[in-house]
Design a protein around this motif. Structure first.
Motif, PDB file in Angstrom:
ATOM      1  N   UNK A 534      13.033  75.339  63.952  1.00 37.05           N
ATOM      2  CA  UNK A 534      13.895  74.267  62.870  1.00 37.05           C
ATOM      3  C   UNK A 534      13.334  72.999  62.846  1.00 37.05           C
ATOM      4  N   UNK A 535      12.158  72.642  62.407  1.00 38.21           N
ATOM      5  CA  UNK A 535      11.564  71.436  62.365  1.00 38.21           C
ATOM      6  C   UNK A 535      12.255  70.640  61.467  1.00 38.21           C
ATOM      7  N   UNK A 536      12.113  69.174  62.039  1.00 41.01           N
ATOM      8  CA  UNK A 536      13.259  68.117  61.345  1.00 41.01           C
ATOM      9  C   UNK A 536      11.985  67.110  60.939  1.00 41.01           C
ATOM     10  N   UNK A 537      12.108  66.437  59.872  1.00 40.06           N
ATOM     11  CA  UNK A 537      11.465  65.101  59.435  1.00 40.06           C
ATOM     12  C   UNK A 537      12.371  63.959  60.220  1.00 40.06           C
ATOM     13  N   UNK A 538      11.795  63.303  61.105  1.00 41.37           N
ATOM     14  CA  UNK A 538      12.693  62.248  61.820  1.00 41.37           C
ATOM     15  C   UNK A 538      11.765  60.972  61.784  1.00 41.37           C
ATOM     16  N   UNK A 539      12.644  60.003  61.939  1.00 41.23           N
ATOM     17  CA  UNK A 539      12.093  58.561  61.855  1.00 41.23           C
ATOM     18  C   UNK A 539      12.344  58.036  63.305  1.00 41.23           C
ATOM     19  N   UNK A 540      11.177  57.211  64.003  1.00 39.79           N
ATOM     20  CA  UNK A 540      11.325  56.779  65.199  1.00 39.79           C
ATOM     21  C   UNK A 540      10.894  54.976  65.339  1.00 39.79           C
ATOM     22  N   UNK A 541      11.421  54.591  66.217  1.00 40.02           N
ATOM     23  CA  UNK A 541      10.973  53.259  66.261  1.00 40.02           C
ATOM     24  C   UNK A 541      12.106  52.347  66.426  1.00 40.02           C
ATOM     25  N   UNK A 542      11.827  50.910  66.752  1.00 39.55           N
ATOM     26  CA  UNK A 542      12.835  50.107  67.107  1.00 39.55           C
ATOM     27  C   UNK A 542      13.778  49.702  65.873  1.00 39.55           C
ATOM     28  N   UNK A 543      13.062  49.843  64.735  1.00 44.61           N
ATOM     29  CA  UNK A 543      14.011  49.759  63.483  1.00 44.61           C
ATOM     30  C   UNK A 543      15.048  50.282  63.377  1.00 44.61           C
ATOM     31  N   UNK A 544      14.847  51.922  63.713  1.00 45.00           N
ATOM     32  CA  UNK A 544      15.973  52.740  63.541  1.00 45.00           C
ATOM     33  C   UNK A 544      17.047  52.537  64.528  1.00 45.00           C
ATOM     34  N   UNK A 545      16.711  52.082  65.803  1.00 49.75           N
ATOM     35  CA  UNK A 545      17.725  51.608  66.722  1.00 49.75           C
ATOM     36  C   UNK A 545      18.669  50.341  66.376  1.00 49.75           C
ATOM     37  N   UNK A 546      17.764  49.361  65.912  1.00 48.53           N
ATOM     38  CA  UNK A 546      18.340  48.165  65.302  1.00 48.53           C
ATOM     39  C   UNK A 546      19.247  48.280  63.991  1.00 48.53           C
TER      40      UNK A 546
END
Length: 607
Positions: A534-546
């Motif tokens: 069940x692979x997923x396209x994800x975004x990572x980084x401090x931008x996502x947290x902010x």
């Protein structure tokens, strides 16, 4: 009788004989591997006369060389021995001079006997020629099967000529006598006045041989052999007469050997009937062999048709399976395209390691070492870095407390209706991409431009081989214009404003108006596909947290943006009005944020 087979093709007779509608496709049990054979008459013909016509056509095409060989053999055996006899005896004196006492019509006996065979040969040559020239426009069984009618008629006329011409010569008042007819045979020097017996037997055996060599269908062979046999007895009993059969041994020699002439004549008569018995056996054997060969030919024809149909079905089945596989791949591609950005989806579909991971997700676990190699290859293929991407989060106010007081089905129906409206908003702007939903949170990215990132990585990889880290860095070595960043931020803020209006138009299952918070932040992110199942396209980084912090610290019914996003849009006073505020962000402390107070852009309302 020779024209019975030709009469069988008349419409009325054909309709009477047509007793079965046989279809090969309906008679085959493809699952059981068996098939029902077509019914036949005792003479061997199919009860389905249309099938019989197609069989005769195919048989005529398969036996074309045999037919020509039979005609050549018949003409050679009829003409060559007689021609050699005439040439060899023309310079001699004695008994052979009796031949030349006949008039021209009588000496043409040999030529007339061979003429029907010549005409028949010309006829079948014309039929085959017509088939070759017009076979592409007409079905072959329209006329090719008539080569057997022509052959049977030619053979019958040849036999009739052999029997009738001597009768005609005697009935016209010619000086022909029984003795003269006996002398006019090439075996006269060997057998005297009984030479006609040997000549007749040889002629008729040639015709029986013709039937076997030509490979005539069984009922054609029956008719020809019966005609041959009947005319043989007519020739012996009616034309020449059994009373003409006398011993050719000199009477003085008979008396010298103590044999009476009557006994010698009786012996000659017995020998004649013995020869006729031999001819009868040959006729019977010819019919039996023709029946056996015809049965095998029909079995071969039917088996060939069945094999062709099975092969065609196999090909059609393979084509259907290929079509189903193509549709399944297309459906999977469409499904993947709904989960991942287009460029990422294309990379995943082309990457063999991802294909193995899809197939293994429904089977046994793969070897751990191979599994590690697969994940490494997968990440190296679809991991990218993006600059100046705007991330937006939305969250429903009071969703947790509401979900604890109403039925789960009502909660799901409400979320489905709300998120479908959000999906419609995302679909209206090509720069937006729905990343995922987590509970009641809805995550959107603007300005990912994955296609450009994929192209950059491909270009870098085509120049030289790199490690996984180097190829990822090569994919991120691009500068995004500030104008593009502003457009991405504008699309995200417009979406947030429209999402708030859509949410306010709905009522939650507990009866309260739906209120959402929206938080927006712009910065650099890393995107990729994680997991083999069940692979997923994800975004990572401090931008996502902010961006998530901007949402969680925001106000209901408001869009709160970070200073980075505000910096991109602050010079657009003609479009937005901002309200500055200070908020506490976990991990960053007190941070300045901006609430969207209003929007005057005519295209801002994308709902």
């Amino acid at each position: 009788m020779a024209f019975v087979s030709l009469g069988m093709n008349l419409t009325c007779i054909r309709r009477c004989l047509h007793r079965e509608e046989y279809v090969f496709e309906d008679s085959i049990d493809f699952d059981g591997g068996t098939w029902t054979k077509p019914k036949r008459y005792l003479t061997g013909g199919f009860k389905d006369r249309n099938l019989e016509g197609r069989y005769l056509c195919q048989l005529a095409l398969d036996n074309m060389k045999r037919l020509f060989l039979a005609y050549a053999l018949g003409l050679l055996l009829v003409l060559v021995p007689n021609t050699v006899w005439v040439i060899m005896s023309s310079s001699k004196d004695g008994v052979y001079s009796a031949l030349y006492t006949l008039d021209s019509s009588e000496t043409a006996f040999i030529i007339l006997a061979a003429l029907p065979l010549v005409l028949g040969l010309i006829g079948i040559m014309v039929i085959y020629r017509l088939h070759r020239r017009s076979g592409a426009r007409r079905t072959c069984h329209d006329f090719v099967g008539y080569v057997y009618h022509v052959t049977e008629i030619a053979l019958s006329l040849t036999i009739v000529c052999v029997v009738i011409i001597p009768v005609f010569l005697r009935s016209t008042g010619s000086s022909i006598t029984q003795d003269t007819l006996g002398k006019a045979h090439m075996f006269y020097g060997l057998f005297g006045n009984n030479a006609w017996i040997v000549t007749a037997i040889l002629y008729f055996q040639v015709f029986f041989l013709f039937v076997l060599v030509a490979g005539l269908p069984s009922y054609y062979a029956y008719e020809t052999c019966i005609l041959l046999y009947v005319l043989l007895w007519v020739y012996f009993g009616g034309v020449m007469g059994f009373d003409s059969i006398k011993s050719t041994v000199d009477i003085d020699q008979l008396y010298k050997n103590g044999i009476m002439p009557e006994d010698a004549d009786a012996n000659a008569m017995g020998a004649t009937f013995g020869i006729l018995a031999f001819a009868s056996i040959v006729a019977l054997v010819t019919c039996v062999l023709s029946q056996i060969e015809d049965s095998k030919s029909r079995e071969h024809y039917c088996n060939k048709r069945v094999i062709e149909i099975q092969q065609r079905k196999a090909i059609e089945g393979a084509e259907q399976r290929e079509e189903l596989l193509r549709r399944e791949k297309q459906r999977q591609g469409e499904l993947i395209a709904q989960i991942f950005p287009k460029a990422v989806a294309n990379q995943l579909l082309k990457d063999p390691s991802f294909a193995r991971s899809k197939s293994n997700s429904f089977g046994d676990a793969e070897d751990s070492m191979n599994h590690g190699d697969r994940v490494t290859t997968l990440c190296r293929t679809v991991a990218f870095r993006h600059e100046n991407v705007t991330i937006l989060f939305t969250d429903i106010v009071g969703f947790t407390s509401m979900s604890q007081t109403v039925a789960p089905q009502q909660v799901m129906e409400f979320l489905h209706e709300l998120f479908v409206r959000f999906d419609d908003l995302v679909g209206r702007d090509p720069s937006l991409w729905k990343v995922e939903t987590i509970g009641d949170a809805f995550m959107v990215a603007s300005g990912l431009e994955v296609e450009e990132a994929v192209a950059s990585v491909r270009s870098a990889l085509s120049g030289k081989a790199m490690s996984g880290t180097e190829s990822t860095e090569a994919g991120s070595e691009r500068v995004k214009s500030m104008e593009g960043a502003r457009e991405g931020a504008l699309a995200a803020v417009d979406f947030g404003r429209a999402a708030i209006r859509e949410a306010q138009s709905l009522t939650m299952p507990n009866g309260q108006q739906c209120q959402i918070r929206a938080g927006v932040h712009t910065g650099d992110v890393c995107s990729g596909v994680v997991g083999s199942r069940m692979p997923r396209f994800c975004l990572f980084g401090d931008t996502v947290n902010m961006a998530s912090r901007m949402e969680s610290t925001g106000l209901p019914g408001e869009v709160q943006v970070s200073p980075d996003t505000h910096a991109l849009l602050c010079d657009r006073d003609d479009l937005f009005r901002w309200k500055k505020r200070s908020t506490f962000v976990k991990g960053k402390g007190n941070t300045t944020a901006y609430l969207l107070a209003g929007c005057t852009h005519p295209n801002a309302d994308i709902s």
